[in-house]
Design a protein around this motif. Sequence first.
Motif, mmCIF file in Angstrom:
data_model
loop_
_atom_site.group_PDB
_atom_site.id
_atom_site.type_symbol
_atom_site.label_atom_id
_atom_site.label_comp_id
_atom_site.label_asym_id
_atom_site.label_seq_id
_atom_site.Cartn_x
_atom_site.Cartn_y
_atom_site.Cartn_z
ATOM 1 N N LEU A 11 0.848 -1.190 0.000
ATOM 2 C CA LEU A 11 0.000 0.000 0.000
ATOM 3 C C LEU A 11 0.882 1.239 0.000
ATOM 4 O O LEU A 11 1.797 1.353 0.826
ATOM 5 N N VAL A 12 0.605 2.157 -0.913
ATOM 6 C CA VAL A 12 1.402 3.383 -1.013
ATOM 7 C C VAL A 12 0.466 4.542 -1.322
ATOM 8 O O VAL A 12 -0.567 4.360 -1.971
ATOM 9 N N GLN A 13 0.841 5.716 -0.861
ATOM 10 C CA GLN A 13 0.042 6.900 -1.135
ATOM 11 C C GLN A 13 0.277 7.393 -2.554
ATOM 12 O O GLN A 13 1.340 7.145 -3.138
ATOM 13 N N PRO A 14 -0.693 8.086 -3.113
ATOM 14 C CA PRO A 14 -0.477 8.693 -4.441
ATOM 15 C C PRO A 14 0.785 9.545 -4.442
ATOM 16 O O PRO A 14 1.049 10.283 -3.484
ATOM 17 N N LEU A 80 10.705 -3.818 -11.433
ATOM 18 C CA LEU A 80 9.854 -2.761 -11.951
ATOM 19 C C LEU A 80 9.837 -1.651 -10.912
ATOM 20 O O LEU A 80 9.237 -1.801 -9.842
ATOM 21 N N ARG A 81 10.527 -0.576 -11.222
ATOM 22 C CA ARG A 81 10.544 0.583 -10.346
ATOM 23 C C ARG A 81 9.372 1.468 -10.752
ATOM 24 O O ARG A 81 9.256 1.868 -11.912
ATOM 25 N N MET A 82 8.523 1.782 -9.791
ATOM 26 C CA MET A 82 7.307 2.551 -10.063
ATOM 27 C C MET A 82 7.335 3.842 -9.244
ATOM 28 O O MET A 82 7.336 3.792 -8.003
ATOM 29 N N ASN A 83 7.391 4.967 -9.941
ATOM 30 C CA ASN A 83 7.395 6.274 -9.295
ATOM 31 C C ASN A 83 6.107 7.025 -9.623
ATOM 32 O O ASN A 83 5.381 6.671 -10.554
ATOM 33 N N SER A 84 5.857 8.068 -8.864
ATOM 34 C CA SER A 84 4.677 8.919 -9.096
ATOM 35 C C SER A 84 3.409 8.082 -9.258
ATOM 36 O O SER A 84 2.627 8.279 -10.189
ATOM 37 N N LEU A 85 3.227 7.167 -8.343
ATOM 38 C CA LEU A 85 2.099 6.244 -8.452
ATOM 39 C C LEU A 85 0.762 6.955 -8.326
ATOM 40 O O LEU A 85 0.625 7.936 -7.578
ATOM 41 N N LYS A 86 -0.199 6.449 -9.075
ATOM 42 C CA LYS A 86 -1.553 7.003 -9.119
ATOM 43 C C LYS A 86 -2.548 5.944 -8.664
ATOM 44 O O LYS A 86 -2.275 4.742 -8.785
ATOM 45 N N PRO A 87 -3.713 6.347 -8.200
ATOM 46 C CA PRO A 87 -4.722 5.350 -7.813
ATOM 47 C C PRO A 87 -5.046 4.379 -8.937
ATOM 48 O O PRO A 87 -5.316 3.200 -8.670
ATOM 49 N N GLU A 88 -4.981 4.831 -10.175
ATOM 50 C CA GLU A 88 -5.277 3.946 -11.303
ATOM 51 C C GLU A 88 -4.194 2.923 -11.571
ATOM 52 O O GLU A 88 -4.358 2.044 -12.418
ATOM 53 N N ASP A 89 -3.082 3.003 -10.850
ATOM 54 C CA ASP A 89 -2.053 1.972 -10.943
ATOM 55 C C ASP A 89 -2.362 0.784 -10.032
ATOM 56 O O ASP A 89 -1.648 -0.236 -10.072
ATOM 57 N N THR A 90 -3.390 0.895 -9.223
ATOM 58 C CA THR A 90 -3.769 -0.199 -8.330
ATOM 59 C C THR A 90 -4.140 -1.434 -9.135
ATOM 60 O O THR A 90 -4.996 -1.386 -10.029
ATOM 61 N N ALA A 91 -3.478 -2.552 -8.821
ATOM 62 C CA ALA A 91 -3.670 -3.791 -9.578
ATOM 63 C C ALA A 91 -2.817 -4.890 -8.959
ATOM 64 O O ALA A 91 -1.959 -4.621 -8.109
ATOM 65 N N TYR A 105 5.188 -18.965 -18.547
ATOM 66 C CA TYR A 105 5.065 -19.071 -17.104
ATOM 67 C C TYR A 105 4.643 -17.725 -16.517
ATOM 68 O O TYR A 105 5.115 -16.674 -16.959
ATOM 69 N N TRP A 106 3.774 -17.813 -15.501
ATOM 70 C CA TRP A 106 3.339 -16.654 -14.729
ATOM 71 C C TRP A 106 3.832 -16.779 -13.292
ATOM 72 O O TRP A 106 3.883 -17.875 -12.745
ATOM 73 N N GLY A 107 4.103 -15.641 -12.691
ATOM 74 C CA GLY A 107 4.305 -15.621 -11.264
ATOM 75 C C GLY A 107 2.956 -15.582 -10.562
ATOM 76 O O GLY A 107 1.911 -15.514 -11.200
ATOM 77 N N GLN A 108 2.996 -15.602 -9.237
ATOM 78 C CA GLN A 108 1.743 -15.634 -8.464
ATOM 79 C C GLN A 108 1.105 -14.255 -8.333
ATOM 80 O O GLN A 108 -0.064 -14.140 -7.968
ATOM 81 N N GLY A 109 1.877 -13.219 -8.639
ATOM 82 C CA GLY A 109 1.349 -11.856 -8.570
ATOM 83 C C GLY A 109 1.600 -11.193 -7.235
ATOM 84 O O GLY A 109 1.712 -11.861 -6.202
ATOM 85 N N THR A 110 1.684 -9.876 -7.266
ATOM 86 C CA THR A 110 1.833 -9.093 -6.042
ATOM 87 C C THR A 110 0.898 -7.888 -6.125
ATOM 88 O O THR A 110 0.821 -7.225 -7.153
ATOM 89 N N GLN A 111 0.190 -7.633 -5.040
ATOM 90 C CA GLN A 111 -0.824 -6.573 -5.031
ATOM 91 C C GLN A 111 -0.168 -5.217 -4.796
ATOM 92 O O GLN A 111 0.626 -5.045 -3.867
ATOM 93 N N VAL A 112 -0.524 -4.274 -5.648
ATOM 94 C CA VAL A 112 -0.122 -2.880 -5.468
ATOM 95 C C VAL A 112 -1.393 -2.061 -5.288
ATOM 96 O O VAL A 112 -2.285 -2.101 -6.140
ATOM 97 N N THR A 113 -1.476 -1.348 -4.191
ATOM 98 C CA THR A 113 -2.628 -0.506 -3.915
ATOM 99 C C THR A 113 -2.153 0.917 -3.680
ATOM 100 O O THR A 113 -1.298 1.160 -2.804
ATOM 101 N N VAL A 114 -2.682 1.835 -4.475
ATOM 102 C CA VAL A 114 -2.318 3.246 -4.353
ATOM 103 C C VAL A 114 -3.539 3.992 -3.827
ATOM 104 O O VAL A 114 -4.548 4.129 -4.523
ATOM 105 N N SER A 115 -3.422 4.450 -2.607
ATOM 106 C CA SER A 115 -4.576 5.076 -1.952
ATOM 107 C C SER A 115 -4.105 5.956 -0.815
ATOM 108 O O SER A 115 -3.114 5.647 -0.146
ATOM 109 N N SER A 116 -4.842 7.028 -0.587
ATOM 110 C CA SER A 116 -4.546 7.898 0.547
ATOM 111 C C SER A 116 -5.379 7.487 1.758
ATOM 112 O O SER A 116 -5.251 8.090 2.824
#
Length: 116
Positions: A11-14, A80-91, A105-116
């Motif tokens: 979880l990260v803030q916008p 994957l370095r992600m800067n200036s994250l936006k709520p629409e990047d949540t996935a 092959y797929w990995g299991q996935g990791t949740q990214v949530t961008v929210s204040s």
Amino acid sequence: QVQLVESGGGLVQPGGSLRLSCAASGSIFSGNAMYWYRQAPGKQRELVAAITSGGSTNYADSVKGRFTISRDNAKNTVYLRMNSLKPEDTAVYSCWVEPSVGRWYWGQGTQVTVSS
């Protein structure tokens, strides 16, 4: 055992940043392009970024200038370095590799949530 293991989500803030990692078995990493995809609830999976074995990169228009894909061939890991994250990047972010045609092959996935 062939596997892809992602980490680094959370979880990260916008406006914040995260770095995702995807550790791969050597047999599927070496010499192959690596990809990061994401899927938000109710939406189709989309390609976020790709990197060839030689280091050439491509990005979705929505993340250009904000995200950076890189790889460490000694560690069989793609980042994957992600800067200036936006709520629409949540996935859920997943890495993907296709070592040969029709075998992927797929990995299991990791949740990214961008929210204040």
